[in-house]
Design a protein around this motif. Sequence first.
Motif, PDB file in Angstrom:
ATOM      1  N   GLU A  67      13.163  39.299   5.957  1.00  0.00           N
ATOM      2  CA  GLU A  67      13.399  38.885   7.345  1.00  0.00           C
ATOM      3  C   GLU A  67      12.237  39.206   7.974  1.00  0.00           C
ATOM      4  O   GLU A  67      11.468  39.887   7.604  1.00  0.00           O
ATOM      5  N   PRO A  68      12.285  38.512   9.432  1.00  0.00           N
ATOM      6  CA  PRO A  68      11.036  38.870  10.066  1.00  0.00           C
ATOM      7  C   PRO A  68      10.725  39.782  10.840  1.00  0.00           C
ATOM      8  O   PRO A  68       9.297  40.327  10.839  1.00  0.00           O
ATOM      9  N   GLU A  69      11.671  40.629  10.554  1.00  0.00           N
ATOM     10  CA  GLU A  69      11.346  41.706  11.481  1.00  0.00           C
ATOM     11  C   GLU A  69      13.098  42.667  10.478  1.00  0.00           C
ATOM     12  O   GLU A  69      11.642  44.250  10.280  1.00  0.00           O
ATOM     13  N   LYS A  70      12.897  42.106   9.486  1.00  0.00           N
ATOM     14  CA  LYS A  70      13.857  43.133   8.584  1.00  0.00           C
ATOM     15  C   LYS A  70      13.529  43.301   6.619  1.00  0.00           C
ATOM     16  O   LYS A  70      13.370  41.916   6.802  1.00  0.00           O
ATOM     17  N   ILE A  71      13.570  43.778   5.818  1.00  0.00           N
ATOM     18  CA  ILE A  71      13.479  43.792   4.259  1.00  0.00           C
ATOM     19  C   ILE A  71      15.169  44.126   4.055  1.00  0.00           C
ATOM     20  O   ILE A  71      15.476  45.210   4.468  1.00  0.00           O
ATOM     21  N   ILE A  86      18.579  48.876   4.259  1.00  0.00           N
ATOM     22  CA  ILE A  86      17.445  47.590   5.156  1.00  0.00           C
ATOM     23  C   ILE A  86      16.294  48.429   5.478  1.00  0.00           C
ATOM     24  O   ILE A  86      16.491  49.242   6.103  1.00  0.00           O
ATOM     25  N   PHE A  87      15.512  48.033   5.967  1.00  0.00           N
ATOM     26  CA  PHE A  87      13.973  47.968   5.646  1.00  0.00           C
ATOM     27  C   PHE A  87      13.007  47.864   7.060  1.00  0.00           C
ATOM     28  O   PHE A  87      13.532  46.647   6.791  1.00  0.00           O
ATOM     29  N   SER A  88      13.217  48.325   8.260  1.00  0.00           N
ATOM     30  CA  SER A  88      12.197  47.693   9.217  1.00  0.00           C
ATOM     31  C   SER A  88      10.587  47.505   8.821  1.00  0.00           C
ATOM     32  O   SER A  88      10.472  48.500   8.497  1.00  0.00           O
ATOM     33  N   ARG A  89      10.630  46.349   9.632  1.00  0.00           N
ATOM     34  CA  ARG A  89       8.889  45.394   9.766  1.00  0.00           C
ATOM     35  C   ARG A  89       8.387  45.232  10.637  1.00  0.00           C
ATOM     36  O   ARG A  89       8.841  45.435  11.615  1.00  0.00           O
ATOM     37  N   GLU A  90       7.330  45.618  10.422  1.00  0.00           N
ATOM     38  CA  GLU A  90       6.488  45.518  11.926  1.00  0.00           C
ATOM     39  C   GLU A  90       6.731  43.866  12.325  1.00  0.00           C
ATOM     40  O   GLU A  90       6.503  42.875  11.506  1.00  0.00           O
TER      41      GLU A  90
END
Length: 93
Positions: A67-71, A86-90
């Motif tokens: 997803e745009p904000e997380k994996i 859950i991993f945060s994304r840039e």
Amino acid sequence: MSDYILEVTYRGAQLKLEIHENNDRARLLVNGIVRGEEAGSKTLRLTSSVQTDYEWHELVEGMVRFEPEKISATIFANNFEVAHRIFSREVSR
């Protein structure tokens, strides 16, 4: 090298999801051996039949949602969740 890793020991087997953020790719490893690899979709499902413990066979599945904000990453064994993270994304992606 992986951007994110989710791993768990389950019934004597080392289960690992390696996630590469830059090309939305994931690999499922069992005891260090690649058992599945997928890329290019919002949801990846990687499955493998493996032997755990002595003569015990299980269906292992790794699911990764980009997803745009997380994996979101989950490992299942015989449809039972054994690990989740859950991993945060840039957000600039």
